[in-house]
Design an enzyme around this catalytic site. Structure first.
Site, mmCIF file in Angstrom:
data_model
loop_
_atom_site.group_PDB
_atom_site.id
_atom_site.type_symbol
_atom_site.label_atom_id
_atom_site.label_comp_id
_atom_site.label_asym_id
_atom_site.label_seq_id
_atom_site.Cartn_x
_atom_site.Cartn_y
_atom_site.Cartn_z
ATOM 1 N N SER A 106 0.834 -1.195 0.000
ATOM 2 C CA SER A 106 0.000 0.000 0.000
ATOM 3 C C SER A 106 0.879 1.259 0.000
ATOM 4 O O SER A 106 1.678 1.447 -0.917
ATOM 5 C CB SER A 106 -0.967 -0.021 1.192
ATOM 6 O OG SER A 106 -1.951 0.983 1.058
ATOM 7 N N GLU A 204 -2.022 -2.653 -7.743
ATOM 8 C CA GLU A 204 -3.206 -2.902 -6.907
ATOM 9 C C GLU A 204 -3.673 -1.566 -6.357
ATOM 10 O O GLU A 204 -2.944 -0.583 -6.409
ATOM 11 C CB GLU A 204 -2.885 -3.887 -5.775
ATOM 12 C CG GLU A 204 -1.835 -3.394 -4.779
ATOM 13 C CD GLU A 204 -2.381 -2.540 -3.650
ATOM 14 O OE1 GLU A 204 -3.560 -2.704 -3.273
ATOM 15 O OE2 GLU A 204 -1.637 -1.685 -3.147
ATOM 16 N N HIS A 273 -4.942 -5.298 -0.918
ATOM 17 C CA HIS A 273 -5.796 -5.118 0.266
ATOM 18 C C HIS A 273 -6.866 -6.207 0.300
ATOM 19 O O HIS A 273 -8.063 -5.945 0.197
ATOM 20 C CB HIS A 273 -6.441 -3.739 0.249
ATOM 21 C CG HIS A 273 -5.473 -2.612 0.362
ATOM 22 N ND1 HIS A 273 -4.701 -2.179 -0.696
ATOM 23 C CD2 HIS A 273 -5.143 -1.819 1.416
ATOM 24 C CE1 HIS A 273 -3.951 -1.159 -0.300
ATOM 25 N NE2 HIS A 273 -4.197 -0.923 0.977
#
Length: 301
Positions: A106, A204, A273
């Site tokens: 992330s 992502e 996630h």
């Protein structure tokens, strides 16, 4: 760079947002139960605004753990926001001279990019202490993490349960790079950006409207990234929904960019996630076989 083994010391750092102290305590207990020693960075449990300490404090924690011979592997506590604020405070010469596994995802993409560009450091897009290993952690996430971190052998990168989508039957190989799409785009064209030539790009994201995903993919395309890479792997895009009824769906966005792409493209990889979550080795060579529909991770890098 050496692999992780039971009895090693994992250093926990908080490069981004501050952490819930109960979650941190639980994560430390679980990591110790897994067979590792744990060392908390000086500022891992601090708060400054929404961050875990000032920018300099958080950066110094990372520098110190790369310097510390007692720390075998560095794992981030959580993501959120804040990694990009550290990049000018990190000691890249120190890090280059003291390579060790660095794990996170992330917001941690900022550091994956910088460490790749500045230090040629191979890092891990993998679970974080409080985010993934506190409380009732997911066993499949843990088992894949341990497999990747402890073993040095070729293996096929496979989903836990979902079916991978191969957009075409093309094949290629290249070094895996990437991370969170929004964070990656925020460093695009800077001194911390990846070298994309010949690489396989993993992406992502979470919570971005589909039109924003489309815009960021166009930004990569217009910057020439798609011309340089040798393939694309799309991971989990959690809660990336239309913001208006007539917007493109996420599938529509991906199809518009990749249905006629002249390089291998794979979507639906269970990393990002999501639970369970695959651990990815940035810097490893991947071989994509579009005919056999396989992704081989090579051990010799």
């Amino acid at each position: 760079m050496k692999k992780l083994k039971k009895g090693d010391t994992i250093g926990l750092v908080s490069p981004a947002n501050s952490v819930d102290l109960e979650k941190l305590k639980s994560a430390v207990e679980n990591l110790e139960r897994f067979g590792f020693n744990v060392k908390l960075a000086k500022n891992a449990d601090k708060s400054w605004y929404s961050f875990a300490g000032t920018d300099l404090e958080r950066a110094n924690d990372i520098n110190e753990f790369f310097r510390d011979d007692e720390v075998d592997t560095i794992m981030c506590v959580r993501g959120g926001y804040g990694g990009i604020r550290l990049l000018n405070h990190l000691d890249y010469e120190l890090i280059k001279k003291n390579p060790k596994p660095f794990i996170g995802y992330s917001d941690i993409t900022s550091m994956h990019m910088a460490f790749s560009k500045k230090c040629n450091l191979k890092t891990y897009h993998g679970p974080m202490a409080a985010s993934n290993f506190s409380g009732d952690y997911d066993e499949e996430t843990l088992n894949h993490f341990l497999k990747v971190m402890e073993k040095n052998e070729d293996y096929h990168l496979e989903n836990f349960s979902k079916e991978l989508k191969f957009y075409n039957s093309l094949s290629s190989k290249g070094e895996l790079i990437g991370g969170n799409l929004a964070v990656l785009v925020s460093s695009l064209g800077t001194e911390f950006d990846y070298d994309y030539t010949g690489k396989i790009l993993f992406l992502e994201d979470i919570g971005e409207s589909t039109y924003k995903i489309d815009r960021m993919l166009w930004q990569l395309k217009n910057f020439g990234v798609f011309e340089k890479i040798s393939g694309v792997i799309l991971g989990d895009f959690a809660n990336c929904e239309k913001s208006a009824d007539n917007d493109m769906s996420l599938k529509d966005v991906f199809d518009s960019h990749f249905e006629k792409f002249d390089k291998p493209v794979i979507s639906n990889l269970e990393s990002g996630h999501c639970t369970p979550m695959l651990t990815l080795e940035f810097g490893k060579i991947l071989e994509i076989d579009g005919v056999r529909k396989t992704i081989l991770v090579k051990s010799n890098v």
